[in-house]
Design a protein around this motif. Structure first.
Motif, PDB file in Angstrom:
ATOM      1  N   ASP A  46     -37.888  -5.832  22.470  1.00  0.00           N
ATOM      2  CA  ASP A  46     -38.692  -5.818  21.249  1.00  0.00           C
ATOM      3  C   ASP A  46     -38.088  -6.697  20.154  1.00  0.00           C
ATOM      4  O   ASP A  46     -38.535  -6.679  19.008  1.00  0.00           O
ATOM      5  N   ASN A  47     -37.036  -7.455  20.495  1.00  0.00           N
ATOM      6  CA  ASN A  47     -36.334  -8.337  19.561  1.00  0.00           C
ATOM      7  C   ASN A  47     -35.640  -7.577  18.427  1.00  0.00           C
ATOM      8  O   ASN A  47     -35.594  -8.040  17.292  1.00  0.00           O
ATOM      9  N   ILE A  48     -35.094  -6.406  18.765  1.00  0.00           N
ATOM     10  CA  ILE A  48     -34.329  -5.627  17.793  1.00  0.00           C
ATOM     11  C   ILE A  48     -32.988  -5.230  18.407  1.00  0.00           C
ATOM     12  O   ILE A  48     -32.811  -5.252  19.624  1.00  0.00           O
ATOM     13  N   VAL A  49     -32.065  -4.846  17.541  1.00  0.00           N
ATOM     14  CA  VAL A  49     -30.776  -4.311  17.997  1.00  0.00           C
ATOM     15  C   VAL A  49     -30.995  -2.891  18.496  1.00  0.00           C
ATOM     16  O   VAL A  49     -30.617  -2.530  19.602  1.00  0.00           O
ATOM     17  N   VAL A  50     -31.611  -2.087  17.659  1.00  0.00           N
ATOM     18  CA  VAL A  50     -31.943  -0.698  17.983  1.00  0.00           C
ATOM     19  C   VAL A  50     -32.978  -0.251  16.958  1.00  0.00           C
ATOM     20  O   VAL A  50     -33.081  -0.843  15.875  1.00  0.00           O
ATOM     21  N   ASP A  51     -33.730   0.765  17.263  1.00  0.00           N
ATOM     22  CA  ASP A  51     -34.727   1.305  16.345  1.00  0.00           C
ATOM     23  C   ASP A  51     -34.023   1.844  15.093  1.00  0.00           C
ATOM     24  O   ASP A  51     -33.263   2.808  15.171  1.00  0.00           O
ATOM     25  N   ILE A  52     -34.271   1.213  13.953  1.00  0.00           N
ATOM     26  CA  ILE A  52     -33.603   1.598  12.704  1.00  0.00           C
ATOM     27  C   ILE A  52     -33.961   3.029  12.305  1.00  0.00           C
ATOM     28  O   ILE A  52     -33.106   3.771  11.819  1.00  0.00           O
ATOM     29  N   GLY A  53     -35.185   3.424  12.536  1.00  0.00           N
ATOM     30  CA  GLY A  53     -35.596   4.787  12.205  1.00  0.00           C
ATOM     31  C   GLY A  53     -34.819   5.814  13.004  1.00  0.00           C
ATOM     32  O   GLY A  53     -34.336   6.816  12.456  1.00  0.00           O
ATOM     33  N   LEU A  54     -34.683   5.575  14.319  1.00  0.00           N
ATOM     34  CA  LEU A  54     -33.911   6.502  15.153  1.00  0.00           C
ATOM     35  C   LEU A  54     -32.432   6.481  14.780  1.00  0.00           C
ATOM     36  O   LEU A  54     -31.781   7.531  14.756  1.00  0.00           O
ATOM     37  N   ALA A  55     -31.898   5.306  14.485  1.00  0.00           N
ATOM     38  CA  ALA A  55     -30.493   5.204  14.091  1.00  0.00           C
ATOM     39  C   ALA A  55     -30.241   5.979  12.801  1.00  0.00           C
ATOM     40  O   ALA A  55     -29.248   6.716  12.680  1.00  0.00           O
ATOM     41  N   THR A  56     -31.158   5.861  11.846  1.00  0.00           N
ATOM     42  CA  THR A  56     -31.048   6.593  10.584  1.00  0.00           C
ATOM     43  C   THR A  56     -31.106   8.094  10.824  1.00  0.00           C
ATOM     44  O   THR A  56     -30.316   8.867  10.269  1.00  0.00           O
ATOM     45  N   GLN A  57     -32.032   8.506  11.664  1.00  0.00           N
ATOM     46  CA  GLN A  57     -32.211   9.927  11.987  1.00  0.00           C
ATOM     47  C   GLN A  57     -30.957  10.501  12.657  1.00  0.00           C
ATOM     48  O   GLN A  57     -30.510  11.603  12.308  1.00  0.00           O
ATOM     49  N   GLU A  58     -30.384   9.788  13.591  1.00  0.00           N
ATOM     50  CA  GLU A  58     -29.213  10.295  14.308  1.00  0.00           C
ATOM     51  C   GLU A  58     -27.969  10.304  13.434  1.00  0.00           C
ATOM     52  O   GLU A  58     -27.159  11.231  13.516  1.00  0.00           O
ATOM     53  N   LEU A  59     -27.811   9.306  12.574  1.00  0.00           N
ATOM     54  CA  LEU A  59     -26.688   9.337  11.634  1.00  0.00           C
ATOM     55  C   LEU A  59     -26.826  10.535  10.714  1.00  0.00           C
ATOM     56  O   LEU A  59     -25.851  11.265  10.470  1.00  0.00           O
ATOM     57  N   ALA A  60     -28.023  10.791  10.221  1.00  0.00           N
ATOM     58  CA  ALA A  60     -28.256  11.955   9.348  1.00  0.00           C
ATOM     59  C   ALA A  60     -27.910  13.252  10.069  1.00  0.00           C
ATOM     60  O   ALA A  60     -27.316  14.164   9.474  1.00  0.00           O
ATOM     61  N   ALA A  61     -28.268  13.348  11.339  1.00  0.00           N
ATOM     62  CA  ALA A  61     -27.969  14.560  12.105  1.00  0.00           C
ATOM     63  C   ALA A  61     -26.464  14.761  12.246  1.00  0.00           C
ATOM     64  O   ALA A  61     -25.960  15.879  12.103  1.00  0.00           O
TER      65      ALA A  61
END
Length: 132
Positions: A46-61
């Motif tokens: 998808d031409n991304i490093v990783v899904d920023i939304g999921l990365a944000t969610q997991e860091l918050a968790a």
């Protein structure tokens, strides 16, 4: 190498053992900005490093497990000086566990590394970098 960084924060209380820590041997509070940087050599399909939304969610968790805690009372940290450097490693390792379990999706399997940086202030911070 491509990278993305997401940010959160934590507020903790703790104390240190050892003369090197001076007045920080007493119980005190700390507020850290927490940056998690995800790296990979090639972008995913998808031409991304990783899904920023999921990365944000997991860091918050991960940081929610530490937020508003007196780390001196947490069994995982019994007898440990919970320095900024140490906490950066704890957060990085906990994020890595989530990545390995698929929390960031299939595309995250191509990640090469992760760096977690805890900013103590605008002039001081510590990081821990690990391979994935």
């Amino acid at each position: 190498m491509f990278s993305i960084t997401v940010r959160d924060h934590i507020m903790i209380a703790h104390s240190f053992r050892g003369e090197v820590f001076g007045p920080a041997q007493r119980l005190h509070g700390a507020t850290f900005l927490v940056d998690a940087t995800f790296r990979r050599e090639q972008l995913d399909d998808d031409n991304i490093v990783v899904d920023i939304g999921l990365a944000t969610q997991e860091l918050a968790a991960v940081v929610s497990e530490l937020n508003y805690r007196n780390l001196d009372n947490e069994p995982d940290f019994a007898g440990i000086n919970t320095s900024t450097e140490f906490l950066a490693k704890v957060i990085a390792d906990r994020l890595a566990e989530r990545i390995e379990k698929g929390a960031l999706g299939e595309g995250a399997q191509g990640l090469a590394g992760l760096t977690v940086t805890l900013h103590e202030s605008h002039v001081a911070w510590a990081s821990y970098e690990r391979a994935l």
